[in-house]
Write a protein that holds these residues in place. Structure first.
Motif, PDB file in Angstrom:
ATOM      1  N   SER A  44     -11.161  -2.558  -3.436  1.00 12.54           N
ATOM      2  CA  SER A  44     -11.076  -2.646  -2.017  1.00 12.54           C
ATOM      3  C   SER A  44      -9.488  -2.552  -1.489  1.00 12.54           C
ATOM      4  O   SER A  44      -9.208  -2.077  -0.543  1.00 12.54           O
ATOM      5  CB  SER A  44     -11.838  -3.916  -1.500  1.00 12.54           C
ATOM      6  OG  SER A  44     -13.061  -3.799  -1.941  1.00 12.54           O
ATOM      7  N   VAL A  45      -8.745  -3.459  -2.137  1.00 13.29           N
ATOM      8  CA  VAL A  45      -7.368  -3.299  -1.908  1.00 13.29           C
ATOM      9  C   VAL A  45      -6.692  -1.894  -1.942  1.00 13.29           C
ATOM     10  O   VAL A  45      -6.054  -1.666  -0.781  1.00 13.29           O
ATOM     11  CB  VAL A  45      -6.484  -4.581  -2.621  1.00 13.29           C
ATOM     12  CG1 VAL A  45      -5.127  -4.501  -1.977  1.00 13.29           C
ATOM     13  CG2 VAL A  45      -7.443  -5.692  -2.530  1.00 13.29           C
ATOM     14  N   THR A  46      -6.642  -1.240  -3.039  1.00 15.20           N
ATOM     15  CA  THR A  46      -6.010   0.056  -2.968  1.00 15.20           C
ATOM     16  C   THR A  46      -6.910   1.057  -2.361  1.00 15.20           C
ATOM     17  O   THR A  46      -6.171   1.819  -1.445  1.00 15.20           O
ATOM     18  CB  THR A  46      -6.069   0.550  -4.458  1.00 15.20           C
ATOM     19  OG1 THR A  46      -7.427   0.019  -5.116  1.00 15.20           O
ATOM     20  CG2 THR A  46      -4.864   0.316  -5.489  1.00 15.20           C
ATOM     21  N   ALA A  47      -8.147   0.928  -2.114  1.00 17.16           N
ATOM     22  CA  ALA A  47      -8.866   1.708  -1.076  1.00 17.16           C
ATOM     23  C   ALA A  47      -8.653   1.560   0.247  1.00 17.16           C
ATOM     24  O   ALA A  47      -8.379   2.595   1.081  1.00 17.16           O
ATOM     25  CB  ALA A  47     -10.336   1.599  -1.258  1.00 17.16           C
ATOM     26  N   ALA A  48      -8.212   0.395   0.546  1.00 17.52           N
ATOM     27  CA  ALA A  48      -7.749  -0.079   2.008  1.00 17.52           C
ATOM     28  C   ALA A  48      -6.556   0.715   2.235  1.00 17.52           C
ATOM     29  O   ALA A  48      -5.935   1.262   3.482  1.00 17.52           O
ATOM     30  CB  ALA A  48      -7.878  -1.178   2.278  1.00 17.52           C
ATOM     31  N   CYS A  49      -5.548   0.424   1.449  1.00 13.21           N
ATOM     32  CA  CYS A  49      -4.208   0.889   1.485  1.00 13.21           C
ATOM     33  C   CYS A  49      -4.058   2.299   1.669  1.00 13.21           C
ATOM     34  O   CYS A  49      -3.266   2.990   2.288  1.00 13.21           O
ATOM     35  CB  CYS A  49      -3.287   0.428   0.445  1.00 13.21           C
ATOM     36  SG  CYS A  49      -2.768  -1.321   0.519  1.00 13.21           S
ATOM     37  N   LEU A  50      -4.907   3.210   0.719  1.00  6.38           N
ATOM     38  CA  LEU A  50      -4.953   4.760   0.702  1.00  6.38           C
ATOM     39  C   LEU A  50      -5.488   5.029   2.114  1.00  6.38           C
ATOM     40  O   LEU A  50      -5.091   6.090   2.630  1.00  6.38           O
ATOM     41  CB  LEU A  50      -5.946   5.060  -0.314  1.00  6.38           C
ATOM     42  CG  LEU A  50      -5.256   5.084  -1.906  1.00  6.38           C
ATOM     43  CD1 LEU A  50      -6.530   5.474  -2.829  1.00  6.38           C
ATOM     44  CD2 LEU A  50      -3.969   6.249  -1.707  1.00  6.38           C
ATOM     45  N   ALA A  51      -6.610   4.193   2.799  1.00  5.16           N
ATOM     46  CA  ALA A  51      -7.080   4.665   3.797  1.00  5.16           C
ATOM     47  C   ALA A  51      -6.381   4.471   5.002  1.00  5.16           C
ATOM     48  O   ALA A  51      -6.924   4.832   6.140  1.00  5.16           O
ATOM     49  CB  ALA A  51      -8.754   4.054   3.888  1.00  5.16           C
ATOM     50  N   THR A  52      -5.554   3.621   5.063  1.00  7.48           N
ATOM     51  CA  THR A  52      -4.930   3.005   6.364  1.00  7.48           C
ATOM     52  C   THR A  52      -3.548   3.847   6.736  1.00  7.48           C
ATOM     53  O   THR A  52      -3.042   4.479   5.740  1.00  7.48           O
ATOM     54  CB  THR A  52      -4.328   1.581   6.379  1.00  7.48           C
ATOM     55  OG1 THR A  52      -4.247   1.045   7.717  1.00  7.48           O
ATOM     56  CG2 THR A  52      -3.302   1.365   5.469  1.00  7.48           C
ATOM     57  N   THR A  53      -3.407   3.833   8.087  1.00 13.09           N
ATOM     58  CA  THR A  53      -2.125   4.373   8.615  1.00 13.09           C
ATOM     59  C   THR A  53      -1.299   3.162   9.177  1.00 13.09           C
ATOM     60  O   THR A  53      -0.234   3.554   9.558  1.00 13.09           O
ATOM     61  CB  THR A  53      -2.169   5.550   9.683  1.00 13.09           C
ATOM     62  OG1 THR A  53      -3.081   4.630  10.602  1.00 13.09           O
ATOM     63  CG2 THR A  53      -3.157   6.535   9.186  1.00 13.09           C
ATOM     64  N   ALA A  54      -1.744   2.025   8.851  1.00 11.86           N
ATOM     65  CA  ALA A  54      -0.996   1.073   9.534  1.00 11.86           C
ATOM     66  C   ALA A  54       0.152   0.595   8.452  1.00 11.86           C
ATOM     67  O   ALA A  54       0.156   0.912   7.262  1.00 11.86           O
ATOM     68  CB  ALA A  54      -1.934  -0.210   9.318  1.00 11.86           C
ATOM     69  N   PRO A  55       1.165  -0.060   8.580  1.00 12.63           N
ATOM     70  CA  PRO A  55       2.293  -0.584   7.850  1.00 12.63           C
ATOM     71  C   PRO A  55       1.709  -1.501   6.615  1.00 12.63           C
ATOM     72  O   PRO A  55       0.709  -2.258   6.734  1.00 12.63           O
ATOM     73  CB  PRO A  55       3.080  -1.412   8.582  1.00 12.63           C
ATOM     74  CG  PRO A  55       2.695  -1.435   9.781  1.00 12.63           C
ATOM     75  CD  PRO A  55       1.581  -0.830   9.991  1.00 12.63           C
TER      76      PRO A  55
END
Ligand SMILES: Cc1cc2nc3c(=O)[nH]c(=O)nc-3n(C[C@H](O)[C@H](O)[C@H](O)COP(=O)(O)O)c2cc1C
Length: 470
Positions: A114-125
């Motif tokens: 979930s952590v890598t998936a969220a980082c890949l999917a976000t445009t937030a810092p």
């Protein structure tokens, strides 16, 4: 907390996703959640499967008040994809502690957790705080991954600190102090607006488990918005959904109360355990409240009345019996509606319209709670409390982000009869409901203690007055 009810802090109103990976330092992430919350942030936690073996999801769910996102393949109860919801709504993602393994997965875009998936999917810092054994951190593979995250992805790196490590070594690899990580998050967000203020687009919240402290109590709650007929098909209405009242009803039921919900044109599903009285107009709502207050026949009235419905202030003076047709100019004359809460308070306290004692009060007098939905300042709310002679007024600025009609959150100030006021931060409506019920439970306890006769079954029942009946 500021006087205006808005949480203060460098992260006030922000939603921060905290990704925790499988490091011995994972326990420090619990402190980091608190430190972020201390700055006003709402925090949602994501775990890798390894991290969940170091610190259980229950701990993070309990302190963050959000379900933990720990399974990249699981959906949220409402069918949304958890890591995408987080990626799209957070103001920033923080990965702390970040393992050597996770740095490698992230540097290569491998979204197996979930952590890598969220980082890949976000445009937030994204802010990353590595933690590991010194040799692991110094390894060229780890250093290359760190460089890629920092230089190619633009992530903010919070370098690990030097000191004794879990491996028994001395060296660089200790997770940075929470304060440094919070500072890095604040710096990464500088000048950015709140990314997703709409609560329905943010991750869900979890309700705390409560004691049945309202067991044996009878509570009447009004909710939704009244409709005043213009003709047989048209009405004057408002945008109230009934969410706040339903949250109050569910919370009261969970705390053991018997609940009657007077529902005016609500747009949300109503709790199964409550007795539901469906009404449409202000007149019908008034009749239902007064009947519930005085109880039919010998039946005792409620212990508390909470008026959360948005009641029309005006009603068409002469609604048309048929359907008005196009063409003619129509001038609509409006008459004020009765103030149901003030009337209920007068009946409860045995007062006439001038505030003079006229009959016996209900015994015990129910706790009376009103809502004051204001556009902007809440200055008028304390005056309403005094004028209507109620115990609590819950003031909310319906124009504030995340507050008011149709939202899942609310930011309220609770005014009490002793002149006190409690400004709550932006909270889920269920949480607001529990805070209000905490006050109601306390007032009921105080009332029980001072009621020398103490026998609710002997309370007086008084028929409704009929002044202003529409
Ligand atoms: C007791 C223990 C402590 C560990 N601490 C760390 C650590 O601080 N940093 C690290 O990079 N790996 C550490 N590991 C190894 C990781 O847990 C392992 O590489 C795991 O696969 C990481 O998974 P994740 O990155 O998906 O969370 C530790 C392992 C054990 C058994």
């Amino acid at each position: 907390m500021a006087d205006d009810g808005h949480p203060r802090g460098r992260l006030a109103g922000r939603l921060i996703g905290l990704g925790v990976t499988g490091s011995i330092a994972a326990y420090k992430a619990v402190d980091l959640v608190r430190r972020l919350q201390d700055q006003g942030a709402d925090v949602v936690v994501l775990l890798t499967p390894s991290a969940a073996r170091f610190v259980g999801p229950l701990t993070f769910a309990a302190i963050s008040r959000h379900p933990v996102e720990g399974d990249v393949l699981a959906l949220l109860p409402d069918g949304r994809i958890g890591h995408i919801v987080i990626a799209d709504s957070v103001d920033a993602l923080v990965v702390a502690p970040a393992t050597a393994h996770w740095l490698g997965a992230m540097a290569n875009g491998l979204s197996g957790d979930s952590v890598t998936a969220a980082c890949l999917a976000t445009t937030a810092p994204v802010v990353v705080a590595p933690a590991m054994d010194g040799d692991m951190y110094a390894h060229p593979a780890t250093q290359a991954n760190v460089r890629r995250l920092r230089d190619d992805f633009g992530y903010a790196l919070v370098e690990p600190e030097s000191g004794p490590l879990a491996s028994g070594q001395q060296g660089i690899g200790r997770l940075a102090e929470s304060g440094r990580i919070v500072d890095a998050v604040v710096a990464a967000l500088a000048g950015r607006p709140i990314r997703e203020p709409r609560s329905e687009r943010r991750p869900p919240t979890v309700a705390p488990v409560r004691d049945p402290d309202l067991a044996g109590r009878r509570i009447v709650i009004t909710g939704g918005g009244t409709r005043e007929p213009i003709d047989t098909v048209r009405f004057i209405g408002n945008r109230s959904s009934g969410k706040m009242a339903v949250a109050l009803a569910e919370a009261a039921l969970d705390r053991g109360a018997a609940v009657t919900l007077v529902a005016a044109n609500t747009t949300v599903s109503l709790p199964d355990g409550a007795t539901i009285r469906q009404v449409e107009t202000t007149g019908q709502l008034r009749a239902a409240v007064l009947e519930a207050l005085t109880g039919p026949g010998d039946e005792a009235g409620p212990d508390a009345l909470i008026m959360a419905a948005a009641v029309a202030d005006f009603t068409p003076t002469r609604p048309s019996a048929g359907k008005l047709t196009r063409g003619e100019r129509v001038i609509l004359e409006l008459s004020p509606t009765p103030d149901i809460l003030a009337e209920a308070a007068r009946i409860a306290r045995g007062l006439d319209a001038a505030g003079e004692p006229t009959r016996q009060a209900l015994r015990p007098v129910p706790v009376l709670v009103g809502f004051a939905a204001e556009a902007g300042s809440l200055d008028r709310a304390p005056g309403k409390l005094v004028r209507k002679q109620v115990d609590l007024i819950v003031g909310n600025d319906i124009t504030a982000p995340g507050s008011g009609f149709g939202t899942d959150t609310n930011r309220v100030v609770i005014f009490d009869a002793s002149g006190g006021q409690e400004a709550l931060p932006l909270l889920a409506k269920r949480e607001v409901a529990d805070r209000i019920l905490d006050r109601v439970a306390r007032l009921l306890g105080e009332r029980d203690a001072t009621d020398v006769d103490g026998d609710a079954a002997t309370r007086q029942t008084v028929g409704p007055t009929h002044e202003g009946q529409p």
